[in-house]
Design a protein around this motif. Structure first.
Motif, mmCIF file in Angstrom:
data_model
loop_
_atom_site.group_PDB
_atom_site.id
_atom_site.type_symbol
_atom_site.label_atom_id
_atom_site.label_comp_id
_atom_site.label_asym_id
_atom_site.label_seq_id
_atom_site.Cartn_x
_atom_site.Cartn_y
_atom_site.Cartn_z
ATOM 1 N N LEU A 1 0.834 -1.209 0.000
ATOM 2 C CA LEU A 1 0.000 0.000 0.000
ATOM 3 C C LEU A 1 0.866 1.254 0.000
ATOM 4 O O LEU A 1 0.485 2.290 -0.548
ATOM 5 C CB LEU A 1 -0.943 -0.009 1.197
ATOM 6 N N ARG A 2 2.041 1.166 0.597
ATOM 7 C CA ARG A 2 2.932 2.321 0.671
ATOM 8 C C ARG A 2 3.599 2.659 -0.666
ATOM 9 O O ARG A 2 4.261 3.683 -0.781
ATOM 10 C CB ARG A 2 4.003 2.096 1.729
ATOM 11 N N ASP A 3 3.411 1.774 -1.643
ATOM 12 C CA ASP A 3 3.931 2.062 -2.985
ATOM 13 C C ASP A 3 2.967 2.894 -3.812
ATOM 14 O O ASP A 3 3.281 3.253 -4.953
ATOM 15 C CB ASP A 3 4.255 0.759 -3.717
ATOM 16 N N THR A 4 1.802 3.180 -3.274
ATOM 17 C CA THR A 4 0.866 4.063 -3.976
ATOM 18 C C THR A 4 1.506 5.438 -4.119
ATOM 19 O O THR A 4 1.892 6.064 -3.134
ATOM 20 C CB THR A 4 -0.456 4.175 -3.194
ATOM 21 N N ALA A 5 1.661 5.882 -5.373
ATOM 22 C CA ALA A 5 2.399 7.116 -5.645
ATOM 23 C C ALA A 5 2.281 7.444 -7.129
ATOM 24 O O ALA A 5 1.744 6.659 -7.914
ATOM 25 C CB ALA A 5 3.880 6.951 -5.287
ATOM 26 N N VAL A 6 2.813 8.602 -7.515
ATOM 27 C CA VAL A 6 2.992 8.941 -8.926
ATOM 28 C C VAL A 6 4.422 8.563 -9.302
ATOM 29 O O VAL A 6 5.369 8.950 -8.609
ATOM 30 C CB VAL A 6 2.738 10.432 -9.190
ATOM 31 N N TYR A 7 4.565 7.806 -10.369
ATOM 32 C CA TYR A 7 5.867 7.330 -10.829
ATOM 33 C C TYR A 7 6.255 8.063 -12.108
ATOM 34 O O TYR A 7 5.498 8.110 -13.060
ATOM 35 C CB TYR A 7 5.824 5.820 -11.060
ATOM 36 N N TYR A 8 7.454 8.608 -12.088
ATOM 37 C CA TYR A 8 7.935 9.397 -13.210
ATOM 38 C C TYR A 8 9.085 8.676 -13.917
ATOM 39 O O TYR A 8 10.048 8.243 -13.272
ATOM 40 C CB TYR A 8 8.477 10.750 -12.731
ATOM 41 N N CYS A 9 8.972 8.597 -15.222
ATOM 42 C CA CYS A 9 10.035 8.077 -16.072
ATOM 43 C C CYS A 9 10.656 9.282 -16.771
ATOM 44 O O CYS A 9 9.955 10.077 -17.392
ATOM 45 C CB CYS A 9 9.437 7.107 -17.089
ATOM 46 N N GLY B 1 7.359 14.899 -16.061
ATOM 47 C CA GLY B 1 6.068 15.003 -16.719
ATOM 48 C C GLY B 1 4.947 14.599 -15.783
ATOM 49 O O GLY B 1 5.126 14.566 -14.572
ATOM 50 N N PRO B 2 3.785 14.286 -16.321
ATOM 51 C CA PRO B 2 2.644 13.920 -15.466
ATOM 52 C C PRO B 2 2.800 12.562 -14.784
ATOM 53 O O PRO B 2 2.173 12.321 -13.754
ATOM 54 C CB PRO B 2 1.455 13.917 -16.427
ATOM 55 N N GLY B 3 3.609 11.636 -15.319
ATOM 56 C CA GLY B 3 3.851 10.362 -14.666
ATOM 57 C C GLY B 3 2.660 9.423 -14.706
ATOM 58 O O GLY B 3 1.639 9.686 -15.356
ATOM 59 N N THR B 4 2.813 8.309 -13.995
ATOM 60 C CA THR B 4 1.740 7.313 -13.838
ATOM 61 C C THR B 4 1.337 7.270 -12.377
ATOM 62 O O THR B 4 2.184 7.051 -11.507
ATOM 63 C CB THR B 4 2.213 5.909 -14.252
ATOM 64 N N ARG B 5 0.069 7.451 -12.133
ATOM 65 C CA ARG B 5 -0.445 7.335 -10.765
ATOM 66 C C ARG B 5 -0.743 5.873 -10.504
ATOM 67 O O ARG B 5 -1.685 5.316 -11.075
ATOM 68 C CB ARG B 5 -1.684 8.196 -10.577
ATOM 69 N N LEU B 6 0.066 5.241 -9.644
ATOM 70 C CA LEU B 6 -0.126 3.836 -9.288
ATOM 71 C C LEU B 6 -0.929 3.755 -7.995
ATOM 72 O O LEU B 6 -0.540 4.350 -6.985
ATOM 73 C CB LEU B 6 1.218 3.140 -9.094
ATOM 74 N N SER B 7 -2.008 3.015 -8.056
ATOM 75 C CA SER B 7 -2.806 2.758 -6.853
ATOM 76 C C SER B 7 -2.665 1.288 -6.513
ATOM 77 O O SER B 7 -3.008 0.423 -7.327
ATOM 78 C CB SER B 7 -4.271 3.099 -7.092
#
Lengths: 114, 108
Positions: free
Chosen positions: B80-88, B99-105
């Protein structure tokens, strides 16, 4: 405490006032950076510094001034704050060894200009 | 400059592997791929970077295709603690664009 710290964490100021955001790192990293992040957007680079007394503009430098007299400190000054500068400001640092892009970020300063 | 493209959002079940893709079809031979994440309201956190070989550290694995036009960040056992926005990010010169990244839930 080891790491990178920012102060204040929250600041409310009025339009036209000068305000300085502080950034301090204990790693003796060569590079330091200031970014701003507006609600719902990515980070934008304001200024960066490759070493003490060496600074350069980033993507959005207008309205900001930086200095770096000591390696560990990189203050950001808004000379005359405007409402458009309401944002969250992040400071970061990186080392020669890790490379400029392996950056370590502070907790951020949330600035509101009224 | 090598622009990156990521899906805006992804879901992952807790305990499962999270595979986050990134396209960087215009990357040049000496440009690295960096991954960061930003957990709600915190400063971004460096995760990993690579050039052409796959990389692994204590946080994640990075798989880069042979033609280097895309990569995948793998969180092997998402919590659950990995929920975040991930940027490449593929930086060049002084440009290091989040950039806007990927929002991982990560879902329980």
């Amino acid at each position: 405490d080891a790491g990178i710290t920012q102060s204040p964490r929250y600041k409310i100021t009025e339009t036209g006032r000068q305000v300085t955001l502080m950034c301090h790192q204990t790693w003796s990293h060569s590079y330091m950076f200031w970014y701003r992040q507006d609600l719902g957007h990515g980070l934008r680079l304001i200024y960066y510094s490759a070493a003490a007394d060496i600074t350069d503009k980033g993507e959005v430098p207008d309205g900001y001034v930086v200095s770096r007299s000591k390696t560990e400190n990189f203050p950001l000054t808004l000379e005359s704050a405007t409402r458009s500068q309401t944002s969250v400001y992040f400071c970061a640092s990186s080392s020669e060894a890790g490379g400029i892009y392996e950056q370590y970020f502070g907790p951020g300063t949330r600035l509101t200009v009224t | 400059d090598a622009k990156t493209t990521q899906p805006p959002s992804m879901d992952c079940a807790e305990g499962r592997a999270a595979n986050l893709p990134c396209n960087h079809s215009t990357i040049s031979g000496n440009e690295y791929v960096y991954w960061y994440r930003q957990i709600h309201s915190q400063g971004p956190q460096y995760i990993i970077h690579g050039l052409k070989n796959n990389e692994t550290n204590e946080m994640a694995s990075l798989i880069i295709t042979e033609d280097r036009k895309s990569s995948t960040l793998i969180l092997p056992h998402a919590t659950l603690r990995d929920t975040a926005v991930y940027y490449c990010i593929v930086p060049y010169g002084q440009n290091f664009v989040f950039g806007p990244g990927t929002r991982l839930s990560v879902l329980p």
